[in-house]
Motif scaffolding. Structure first.
Motif, PDB file in Angstrom:
ATOM      1  N   TRP A   1       0.848  -1.192   0.000  1.00 39.27           N
ATOM      2  CA  TRP A   1       0.000   0.000   0.000  1.00 39.27           C
ATOM      3  C   TRP A   1       0.886   1.246   0.000  1.00 39.27           C
ATOM      4  O   TRP A   1       2.078   1.181   0.266  1.00 39.27           O
ATOM      5  CB  TRP A   1      -0.920  -0.003   1.222  1.00 39.27           C
TER       6      TRP A   1
ATOM      7  N   ASN B   1      -4.485   7.418   4.387  1.00 37.46           N
ATOM      8  CA  ASN B   1      -5.736   7.473   3.649  1.00 37.46           C
ATOM      9  C   ASN B   1      -6.358   8.858   3.758  1.00 37.46           C
ATOM     10  O   ASN B   1      -6.386   9.448   4.840  1.00 37.46           O
ATOM     11  CB  ASN B   1      -6.691   6.409   4.212  1.00 37.46           C
TER      12      ASN B   1
ATOM     13  N   ASN C   1      -1.220   4.705   8.126  1.00 37.70           N
ATOM     14  CA  ASN C   1      -2.018   5.617   8.938  1.00 37.70           C
ATOM     15  C   ASN C   1      -1.438   5.779  10.337  1.00 37.70           C
ATOM     16  O   ASN C   1      -1.424   6.886  10.890  1.00 37.70           O
ATOM     17  CB  ASN C   1      -3.459   5.107   9.022  1.00 37.70           C
TER      18      ASN C   1
ATOM     19  N   SER D   1      -9.438   0.656   9.180  1.00 38.47           N
ATOM     20  CA  SER D   1      -9.265   1.076   7.786  1.00 38.47           C
ATOM     21  C   SER D   1      -9.073  -0.138   6.880  1.00 38.47           C
ATOM     22  O   SER D   1      -8.086  -0.862   7.007  1.00 38.47           O
ATOM     23  CB  SER D   1      -8.053   2.017   7.695  1.00 38.47           C
ATOM     24  N   TYR D   2     -10.026  -0.346   5.986  1.00 34.58           N
ATOM     25  CA  TYR D   2      -9.974  -1.425   4.988  1.00 34.58           C
ATOM     26  C   TYR D   2      -9.791  -2.798   5.627  1.00 34.58           C
ATOM     27  O   TYR D   2      -8.981  -3.595   5.168  1.00 34.58           O
ATOM     28  CB  TYR D   2      -8.903  -1.130   3.928  1.00 34.58           C
TER      29      TYR D   2
ATOM     30  N   ARG E   1     -13.213   7.845  -4.139  1.00 35.51           N
ATOM     31  CA  ARG E   1     -11.771   7.975  -3.944  1.00 35.51           C
ATOM     32  C   ARG E   1     -11.067   7.752  -5.280  1.00 35.51           C
ATOM     33  O   ARG E   1     -11.078   6.648  -5.815  1.00 35.51           O
ATOM     34  CB  ARG E   1     -11.283   6.954  -2.905  1.00 35.51           C
TER      35      ARG E   1
ATOM     36  N   ASP F   1     -15.965   4.033  -1.365  1.00 34.24           N
ATOM     37  CA  ASP F   1     -15.626   3.635  -0.006  1.00 34.24           C
ATOM     38  C   ASP F   1     -16.729   4.010   0.973  1.00 34.24           C
ATOM     39  O   ASP F   1     -17.336   5.090   0.860  1.00 34.24           O
ATOM     40  CB  ASP F   1     -14.337   4.321   0.456  1.00 34.24           C
TER      41      ASP F   1
END
Length: 202
Positions: A18, A23, A48, A106-107, A178, A192
Motif C-alpha cells: 500500500w 488514507n 495511517n 481502515s480497509y 476515492r 468507499d
C-alpha cells in the motif's frame, strides 16, 4: 485470508503493498482533533499509524501479519516517529475499554459476525469524547467502482457500520468517491464507506 497468506503477499511484493501516505478520509476525520491516544486496528504496513504518530498521537498499531508489522516499524523509523506495534489477530484482540481518544479501522474486510465483534471492541475502547473512524470498500464498489474484495459478504455499507455503533453519535456516514490512478495516467473512482462517530463526553 489468514496471517500466513498476508505474510506471503507482503513478502512477494517489492516495496510497500500500500502507499506510505495516509488514507485521505482518515486525514479528513482526524486533522482537527487534539492528539491523544490512538489505536489503529488491522494497521497493515502502518501508513495511517505512522502518519498519526507524526501528528503527535500516541499510537498503538495491531495487525496479524508479522511481515506487515516489520514494515510498519521500518516506515516509522524512517519517518522518525514512535509507534507501539503488536502482532495479533484483531478478531480476538480486545483493547482495554475506555483507553483511546481515537480508534481507526481502515480497509478491514471480514465476515459480518467477525466485523461486528471488531467494531464492538473498538467502540468499547473509546474514552468519553473519543472518535471512531471506519473506512472500507463499499458494497457499491462492485458495480460502480474499482479494486477491493469482490465478495459482497465482505464489503461495507454506511448503514451496516452505523448499526454497530449504538451509543455513539454519528458525524459522518456515506459512500464516498476515492480517485485511483490508472496505468495510462488517468483516474477512476473507487467507492468507499466512510463513517466517523464520537462517544459522548457526558
Amino acid at each position: 485470508m489468514d496471517s500466513s497468506a498476508w505474510d506471503r503477499r507482503y513478502t512477494d511484493t517489492p516495496g510497500l503493498v500500500w502507499s506510505a501516505e495516509p488514507n485521505r478520509f482518515v486525514v479528513e476525520a482526524v486533522t482537527d482533533l487534539t492528539p491523544g491516544a490512538a489505536l489503529d486496528v488491522a494497521a497493515g504496513e502502518g501508513r495511517n499509524a505512522v502518519w498519526l504518530a507524526g501528528q503527535g498521537w500516541r499510537v498503538n498499531a495491531v495487525d496479524f501479519s508479522t511481515v506487515a508489522v516489520d514494515r510498519g516499524r521500518e516506515l516509522a523509523a524512517a519517518r522518525g516517529v514512535t509507534v507501539d506495534w503488536r502482532v495479533a489477530d484483531v478478531t480476538t484482540y480486545r483493547p482495554v475499554p475506555n483507553s483511546y481518544d481515537l480508534v481507526l479501522i481502515s480497509y478491514l474486510h471480514l465476515p459480518a459476525a467477525d466485523f461486528a465483534a471488531v467494531l464492538a471492541a473498538a467502540r468499547s475502547a473509546l474514552r468519553p469524547g473519543g472518535t471512531l473512524v471506519v473506512v472500507g470498500h463499499d458494497l457499491a464498489n462492485l458495480r460502480g467502482g474499482t479494486g477491493g474484495p469482490q465478495d459482497p459478504s465482505l464489503l461495507l455499507t454506511p448503514e451496516t457500520v452505523v448499526d454497530g455503533l449504538a451509543g455513539l453519535r454519528v458525524r459522518r456516514a456515506e459512500t464516498a468517491r476515492r480517485p485511483v490512478s490508472t496505468p495510462d495516467g488517468g483516474t477512476v473512482d473507487a467507492l468507499d464507506t466512510v463513517v466517523v462517530a464520537n462517544r459522548p463526553a457526558d
